[in-house]
Design a protein around this motif. Sequence first.
Motif, PDB file in Angstrom:
ATOM      1  N   ILE A  75       0.794  -1.234   0.000  1.00 44.58           N
ATOM      2  CA  ILE A  75       0.000   0.000   0.000  1.00 44.58           C
ATOM      3  C   ILE A  75       0.826   1.284   0.000  1.00 44.58           C
ATOM      4  O   ILE A  75       0.426   2.272  -0.592  1.00 44.58           O
ATOM      5  CB  ILE A  75      -0.979  -0.011   1.212  1.00 44.58           C
ATOM      6  N   ALA A  76       1.985   1.288   0.655  1.00 46.07           N
ATOM      7  CA  ALA A  76       2.657   2.577   0.897  1.00 46.07           C
ATOM      8  C   ALA A  76       4.147   2.556   0.557  1.00 46.07           C
ATOM      9  O   ALA A  76       4.942   3.247   1.187  1.00 46.07           O
ATOM     10  CB  ALA A  76       2.445   3.010   2.341  1.00 46.07           C
ATOM     11  N   GLY A  77       4.518   1.761  -0.463  1.00 43.95           N
ATOM     12  CA  GLY A  77       5.908   1.780  -0.935  1.00 43.95           C
ATOM     13  C   GLY A  77       6.922   1.440   0.136  1.00 43.95           C
ATOM     14  O   GLY A  77       8.068   1.897   0.080  1.00 43.95           O
ATOM     15  N   GLY A  78       6.528   0.640   1.119  1.00 44.79           N
ATOM     16  CA  GLY A  78       7.475   0.199   2.149  1.00 44.79           C
ATOM     17  C   GLY A  78       7.236   0.846   3.504  1.00 44.79           C
ATOM     18  O   GLY A  78       7.732   0.372   4.523  1.00 44.79           O
ATOM     19  N   MET A  79       6.466   1.929   3.547  1.00 45.66           N
ATOM     20  CA  MET A  79       6.149   2.533   4.848  1.00 45.66           C
ATOM     21  C   MET A  79       5.046   1.707   5.516  1.00 45.66           C
ATOM     22  O   MET A  79       4.175   1.172   4.832  1.00 45.66           O
ATOM     23  CB  MET A  79       5.672   3.979   4.668  1.00 45.66           C
ATOM     24  N   PRO A  80       5.104   1.598   6.861  1.00 47.85           N
ATOM     25  CA  PRO A  80       4.089   0.774   7.532  1.00 47.85           C
ATOM     26  C   PRO A  80       2.719   1.445   7.538  1.00 47.85           C
ATOM     27  O   PRO A  80       2.546   2.510   8.111  1.00 47.85           O
ATOM     28  CB  PRO A  80       4.633   0.614   8.963  1.00 47.85           C
ATOM     29  N   LEU A  81       1.780   0.816   6.854  1.00 48.13           N
ATOM     30  CA  LEU A  81       0.402   1.312   6.796  1.00 48.13           C
ATOM     31  C   LEU A  81      -0.497   0.130   6.479  1.00 48.13           C
ATOM     32  O   LEU A  81      -0.099  -0.775   5.732  1.00 48.13           O
ATOM     33  CB  LEU A  81       0.257   2.389   5.707  1.00 48.13           C
ATOM     34  N   ALA A  82      -1.684   0.130   7.054  1.00 48.28           N
ATOM     35  CA  ALA A  82      -2.657  -0.923   6.764  1.00 48.28           C
ATOM     36  C   ALA A  82      -4.041  -0.290   6.754  1.00 48.28           C
ATOM     37  O   ALA A  82      -4.225   0.821   7.257  1.00 48.28           O
ATOM     38  CB  ALA A  82      -2.581  -2.014   7.836  1.00 48.28           C
TER      39      ALA A  82
END
Length: 449
Positions: A293-300
């Motif tokens: 979802i976020a190009g490797g950044m933690p997000l859900a």
Amino acid sequence: MTTTLSYRLPQKRNLVTELPGPQSTALAKRRQAAVPAAIGSSAPVYAADCDGGIIVDVDGNSLIDLGSGIAVTTVGACNPAVAEAVAAQAHHFTHTCFMVTPYEGYVAVAEKLNALTPGDFEKRTGLFNSGAEAVENAVKIARLATGRNGIVAFDHAYHGRTNLTMALTAKTMPYKHNFGPFAPEVYRMPMSYPFRDSFGVDGVSAAQQAISMIDKQIAADSVAAVIIEPIQGEGGFIVPAPGFLPTLADWCHDNGVVFIADEVQAGFCRTGSWFACEHENVVPDLITMAKGIAGGMPLAAVTGRADLMDAVHVGGLGGTYGGNPVACAAALAALDQMTELDLAGRAKHIGDIITEKLTATAESLGAQNPIGEIRGRGGMIAVELVTPGTIEPDANRAKSAAAYAFSKGVIALTCGTYGNILRLLPPLVIDDDLLNEALDILGDAIAAG
Ligand code: PLZ
């Protein structure tokens, strides 16, 4: 392909030391004294730089990445649009807490996911930090909205490592063993696994069997939700037979049961469409998302029907970091990149290359061929390894093939209930030549046994 991809690092495999090299070995020693052994690493070179399909380690080796950090770096691990969005947001604010002082990025991600996910009804989206957290929240929402307790999950399922998601996950080692007791009211049903189950490609009958077991063991009016990965990830990249998912979704619809698609691994162009459930026109009530979802950044995220999501009382959902502004900025950039670079199209192209090459490998091995099945969709392809001429799982072969590939500078992950599957999920921005080179090495690795 019409889109041209550009890179900062040369897209070339290049080994300058044995793997792992001296710097990685020194870091492994420090790690051993500082980090619990319970947290493992499958390709234990320490990363220094990444771009496209390449991971450069601290010794200067360039390895080919066929894992995307477990299906996360779909747009690449240093996508310039993502990097710029992250930096720009971080210069303004890294956090306020959406539950204290809200910000536009969160709302914009929610709007985007409401539009991208299947279903032309009104939707809402809540943002969280990890796949497991998204699953936990989807279950909370389903239970509250239905007033029921039972949750149906499937054989081979993986939904996370928190207490509730361990209960939903099927495999005991390494995920659950001695970590119980687990959350109650979770029921496990047989999964359609065409390579192994007696229903084969008859997904409708496989679903009817599961439904009749649900009716007998729980009763529909005690079931809050059915949760399923449209293509199972950790369980072995299992693609259910055609008809399995639609039959289950219809039954849920007819019985007031919330159908939750866990798209944490299969979502965001990975399988050649935005979401894996679209391949069979299945419209979930709730979708859980994370990883790509976020190009490797933690997000859900949990996206779903407004009536279900809005059933929850004010203050009932949330979390300090959920929908962090830097992660939201990254997501908005990553989602744009997926469209701009036509990553769904690239996923299909990548899937064609992988399938063609590995089919040739299988054919060339004749009676010694250990490839039982090559399956999957787009950039999510499994190679199921067996004793030649049987369907007996061969976990050792998967392990040794991954080890051989690693020694040559190709990072390939394994998975599966029986541990006998090589799974390929390269960044969808991998260059064709690099992918072909990795597949040649993987072919040798499989042949080497
Ligand atoms: N649902 C379908 O694939 C995470 C797990 C790796 P988190 N899969 C990778 C490991 O060994 O921990 C996953 C998934 C599906 C949920 C999850 C959980 O996502 O972000 O790891 O919590």
